[in-house]
Design an enzyme around this catalytic site. Sequence first.
Site, PDB file in Angstrom:
ATOM      1  N   ASP A  34      72.296   2.764  39.490  1.00 34.09           N
ATOM      2  CA  ASP A  34      70.773   3.346  38.411  1.00 34.09           C
ATOM      3  C   ASP A  34      70.399   1.389  38.615  1.00 34.09           C
ATOM      4  OD1 ASP A  34      69.502   5.499  36.341  1.00 34.09           O
ATOM      5  OD2 ASP A  34      69.233   3.078  35.865  1.00 34.09           O
ATOM      6  N   ILE A  35      68.569   0.594  38.523  1.00 36.89           N
ATOM      7  CA  ILE A  35      68.652  -0.035  38.441  1.00 36.89           C
ATOM      8  C   ILE A  35      68.471  -0.746  37.127  1.00 36.89           C
ATOM      9  CG2 ILE A  35      65.746   0.851  37.846  1.00 36.89           C
ATOM     10  CD1 ILE A  35      65.139  -1.419  40.220  1.00 36.89           C
ATOM     11  N   ASN A  91      68.409  15.221  33.548  1.00 30.02           N
ATOM     12  CA  ASN A  91      67.043  14.833  32.578  1.00 30.02           C
ATOM     13  C   ASN A  91      65.924  15.650  33.171  1.00 30.02           C
ATOM     14  OD1 ASN A  91      68.218  13.573  30.895  1.00 30.02           O
ATOM     15  ND2 ASN A  91      66.953  11.683  31.674  1.00 30.02           N
ATOM     16  N   GLY A  97      63.167  14.054  29.067  1.00 28.82           N
ATOM     17  CA  GLY A  97      63.516  12.681  28.925  1.00 28.82           C
ATOM     18  C   GLY A  97      63.222  12.604  30.903  1.00 28.82           C
ATOM     19  N   GLN A  98      62.836  12.979  31.905  1.00 30.32           N
ATOM     20  CA  GLN A  98      62.611  13.150  32.839  1.00 30.32           C
ATOM     21  C   GLN A  98      61.136  12.148  32.974  1.00 30.32           C
ATOM     22  OE1 GLN A  98      62.739  16.132  35.582  1.00 30.32           O
ATOM     23  NE2 GLN A  98      62.813  15.501  37.247  1.00 30.32           N
ATOM     24  N   HIS A 104      68.093  14.263  40.260  1.00 34.28           N
ATOM     25  CA  HIS A 104      68.787  13.494  39.969  1.00 34.28           C
ATOM     26  C   HIS A 104      69.956  13.726  39.078  1.00 34.28           C
ATOM     27  CE1 HIS A 104      65.593  11.622  37.988  1.00 34.28           C
ATOM     28  NE2 HIS A 104      66.456  11.405  37.126  1.00 34.28           N
ATOM     29  N   HIS A 106      73.053  11.420  37.186  1.00 36.51           N
ATOM     30  CA  HIS A 106      73.557  10.286  36.325  1.00 36.51           C
ATOM     31  C   HIS A 106      74.640  10.824  36.522  1.00 36.51           C
ATOM     32  CE1 HIS A 106      69.902   8.509  34.633  1.00 36.51           C
ATOM     33  NE2 HIS A 106      69.132   9.551  34.800  1.00 36.51           N
TER      34      HIS A 106
HETATM   35  P1  AMP Z   1      65.551   9.989  34.848  1.00 41.70           P
HETATM   36  O1  AMP Z   1      64.060  10.732  35.265  1.00 41.70           O
HETATM   37  O2  AMP Z   1      65.075  10.012  32.924  1.00 41.70           O
HETATM   38  O3  AMP Z   1      66.546  11.285  34.671  1.00 41.70           O
HETATM   39  O4  AMP Z   1      65.220   8.748  34.517  1.00 41.70           O
HETATM   40  C1  AMP Z   1      65.036   7.598  35.664  1.00 41.70           C
HETATM   41  C2  AMP Z   1      66.285   6.932  36.073  1.00 41.70           C
HETATM   42  O5  AMP Z   1      66.082   6.149  37.283  1.00 41.70           O
HETATM   43  C3  AMP Z   1      66.498   5.533  35.195  1.00 41.70           C
HETATM   44  O6  AMP Z   1      67.425   5.604  34.692  1.00 41.70           O
HETATM   45  C4  AMP Z   1      66.230   4.598  36.044  1.00 41.70           C
HETATM   46  O7  AMP Z   1      66.713   3.234  35.797  1.00 41.70           O
HETATM   47  C5  AMP Z   1      66.324   4.902  37.661  1.00 41.70           C
HETATM   48  N1  AMP Z   1      65.870   4.283  38.347  1.00 41.70           N
HETATM   49  C6  AMP Z   1      63.985   4.319  38.876  1.00 41.70           C
HETATM   50  N2  AMP Z   1      63.718   3.429  39.475  1.00 41.70           N
HETATM   51  C7  AMP Z   1      64.909   3.514  40.356  1.00 41.70           C
HETATM   52  C8  AMP Z   1      65.044   2.363  41.462  1.00 41.70           C
HETATM   53  N3  AMP Z   1      63.742   2.122  41.963  1.00 41.70           N
HETATM   54  N4  AMP Z   1      66.875   2.278  41.898  1.00 41.70           N
HETATM   55  C9  AMP Z   1      67.596   2.871  41.316  1.00 41.70           C
HETATM   56  N5  AMP Z   1      67.377   3.246  39.685  1.00 41.70           N
HETATM   57  C10 AMP Z   1      66.005   3.463  39.327  1.00 41.70           C
END
Ligand code: AMP
Length: 111
Positions: A34-35, A91, A97-98, A104, A106
């Site tokens: 995760d970034i 999420n 909160g998606q 995906h 986490h």
């Molecule tokens: P969520 O959709 O709420 O599960 O959150 C999306 C997740 O993707 C967040 O934790 C972001 O930090 C992560 N994220 C978004 N863009 C990138 C990326 N380019 N590379 C890695 N992680 C990412």
Amino acid sequence: MTVYDRNNIFAKILRGEAPCTKVYEDEHVLAFNDINPKAPVHVLVIPKGEYVSIVDFTAKASAEAIAAFWRAVTKIADQLGVGSGFRVVSNHGPNGGQLVFHFHVHVTGRR
Ligand code: AMP
């Protein structure tokens, strides 16, 4: 159900159009850091197929793809050294909160 948008960032990562720090890949899944990590180990695991969220994936993916996905999750946790204790979160939808609309999970843990 939201329609799958091929321009989402995880679709771009899958096509090699955006970078990622890959930690695992097989026929069915890709996993990368995760970034914006919330724990010492914070990896996102995504299926290679086009699914908007966990609900879409559960409804439409084949039994083989679903089994392969969850088997990969535990394998990745092991590989990252957190096999004895980790969390898995997904999420679903804006109300959940998606932010990125490619399914995906986490995987977080402390090495
Ligand atoms: P969520 O959709 O709420 O599960 O959150 C999306 C997740 O993707 C967040 O934790 C972001 O930090 C992560 N994220 C978004 N863009 C990138 C990326 N380019 N590379 C890695 N992680 C990412």
